[in-house]
Design an enzyme around this catalytic site. Sequence first.
Site, PDB file in Angstrom:
ATOM      1  CB  SER A 188      -0.797   0.191   1.203  1.00 36.48           C
ATOM      2  OG  SER A 188      -0.415  -0.088   2.431  1.00 36.48           O
TER       3      SER A 188
ATOM      4  CG  HIS B 275      -3.882  -0.594  -2.078  1.00 35.43           C
ATOM      5  ND1 HIS B 275      -4.127   0.513  -2.381  1.00 35.43           N
ATOM      6  CD2 HIS B 275      -3.411  -0.862  -0.911  1.00 35.43           C
ATOM      7  CE1 HIS B 275      -4.366   1.160  -0.993  1.00 35.43           C
ATOM      8  NE2 HIS B 275      -3.773   0.080  -0.131  1.00 35.43           N
TER       9      HIS B 275
ATOM     10  CE  LYS C  34      -7.555   1.186   0.767  1.00 37.75           C
ATOM     11  NZ  LYS C  34      -6.901   0.043   1.620  1.00 37.75           N
TER      12      LYS C  34
HETATM   13  C1  LIG Z   1      -7.091  -0.016   2.985  1.00 35.53           C
HETATM   14  C2  LIG Z   1      -6.460  -1.323   3.455  1.00 35.53           C
HETATM   15  C3  LIG Z   1      -6.936  -2.358   4.463  1.00 35.53           C
HETATM   16  C4  LIG Z   1      -8.179  -1.579   5.225  1.00 35.53           C
HETATM   17  O1  LIG Z   1      -9.299  -1.839   4.429  1.00 35.53           O
HETATM   18  P1  LIG Z   1     -10.562  -0.726   5.120  1.00 35.53           P
HETATM   19  O2  LIG Z   1     -11.669  -1.347   4.473  1.00 35.53           O
HETATM   20  O3  LIG Z   1     -10.232   0.646   4.767  1.00 35.53           O
HETATM   21  O4  LIG Z   1     -10.557  -0.887   6.571  1.00 35.53           O
HETATM   22  C5  LIG Z   1      -6.541  -3.319   4.459  1.00 35.53           C
HETATM   23  N1  LIG Z   1      -5.463  -3.672   4.015  1.00 35.53           N
HETATM   24  C6  LIG Z   1      -4.894  -3.039   2.992  1.00 35.53           C
HETATM   25  C7  LIG Z   1      -3.436  -3.382   2.232  1.00 35.53           C
HETATM   26  C8  LIG Z   1      -5.169  -1.809   2.918  1.00 35.53           C
HETATM   27  O5  LIG Z   1      -4.589  -0.901   2.063  1.00 35.53           O
END
Ligand SMILES: *Cc1c(COP(=O)(O)O)cnc(C)c1O
Length: 399
Positions: free
Chosen positions: A180, A208, A240
């Site tokens: 990330s 991602h 995302k």
């Molecule tokens: C954003 C993210 C999460 C968390 O997801 P949310 O739905 O925002 O709680 C988990 N793992 C990774 C790699 C992320 O980038």
Amino acid sequence: MPPADRPLSTALAERRAAHLYRERRTVDAPAGAETVIDGARLLNFCSNDYLGLANHPQVVAAFHAGATEYGVGSGASHLVTGHTRAHHELEEALADFTRRPRALLFSTGWMANTGTLAALVGAGDAVLEDRLNHASLIDGGLASGARFRRYRHNDVDQCAALLDKGEANRKLVVTDGVFSMDGDVAPLGELAAVCRARDAWLMVDDAHGMGVLGDEGRGCVDAAGLGVDDVPVLVGTLGKAFGTFGAFVAGSDDLVETLIQSARSYIYTTAMPPAVAVATLASLELVRRDEWRRERLAAHVERFRAGASALGYSLMPSSTPIQPLLVGTSEDALAFSAALREAGILVAAIRPPTVPEGSARLRITFSAAHDEAHVERLLDVLAQLAPRFARAVAVPAAE
Ligand SMILES: *Cc1c(COP(=O)(O)O)cnc(C)c1O
């Protein structure tokens, strides 16, 4: 001030002095290429709305329709009366999308990761994680009660050696699919081979990559040609590229049934609003269908990398929409972010402990919501700022 708060203000002052203080911005605009903060219109290069679906008219209309049909709150957890037909249909659609027998919705990615880790391993078991894994995976691994070890970033040999060392009942290897804060992709084929040879599960969090990479946006695991036998535990998030909210775990029938029986962050929480599930069904259709969004995104990334490296900036080995510019110190990263904002561009500074000490950076992200002119504008401003901020910065060894 309540006397008990005094150590808090001391700690906060120290944090500020170390350039590590975190502040929120209050946003007055929907997700998109532009945003509005404190009355200023800014070009937004730090959202995870990679495909530009968070404010897509079809997704918004589906959300309205879902609210009209189901109201706002789900009223209960999935195991009581919160699991609506909309949630169920979305799970079936996500299973089909990921080519796995089942998928299970969680309210957030954080909860999917921590709940899954604790449901799969505990005392007597072992968890191995990439050092740069998302905080939810690290915290979930630590809290699981299993023996917890980290391996160097993408170091498959060290991962294999750690798997071979020490007694463990169940073994679980966990990695981000697309990292990330770095944007690179894990060596999934090699990790899967190491795990299969040692009877270990491989869990991939593709927060991602899902929607962004691979055929129809199926993510980095599918793009690597890996199925459910190679990656038994696949996590995707919906906040995302899908532009909505929530997360899911996809895998075998037994995996999903195990999570339903024992993932505490699944059992003891209210189901996501059904309208979010309805909106996500609409966004999933767009994710699969609109190949042009991924093509446009890839073109932005290519243009940016060529432009920024010609200006002398330190790029990282990433071909995904996450394109960090390494800066080094937290102080410089904050100054760089402030200078961009002055010029009308929003990019957040990412500092330790989110990234290793000495590798503070600007995390630039691209979206299909951007057009070519937006990318050119970013490069123009980076050209103006190059004398101050373009310099070679080595990534510190992740040890
Ligand atoms: C954003 C993210 C999460 C968390 O997801 P949310 O739905 O925002 O709680 C988990 N793992 C990774 C790699 C992320 O980038």
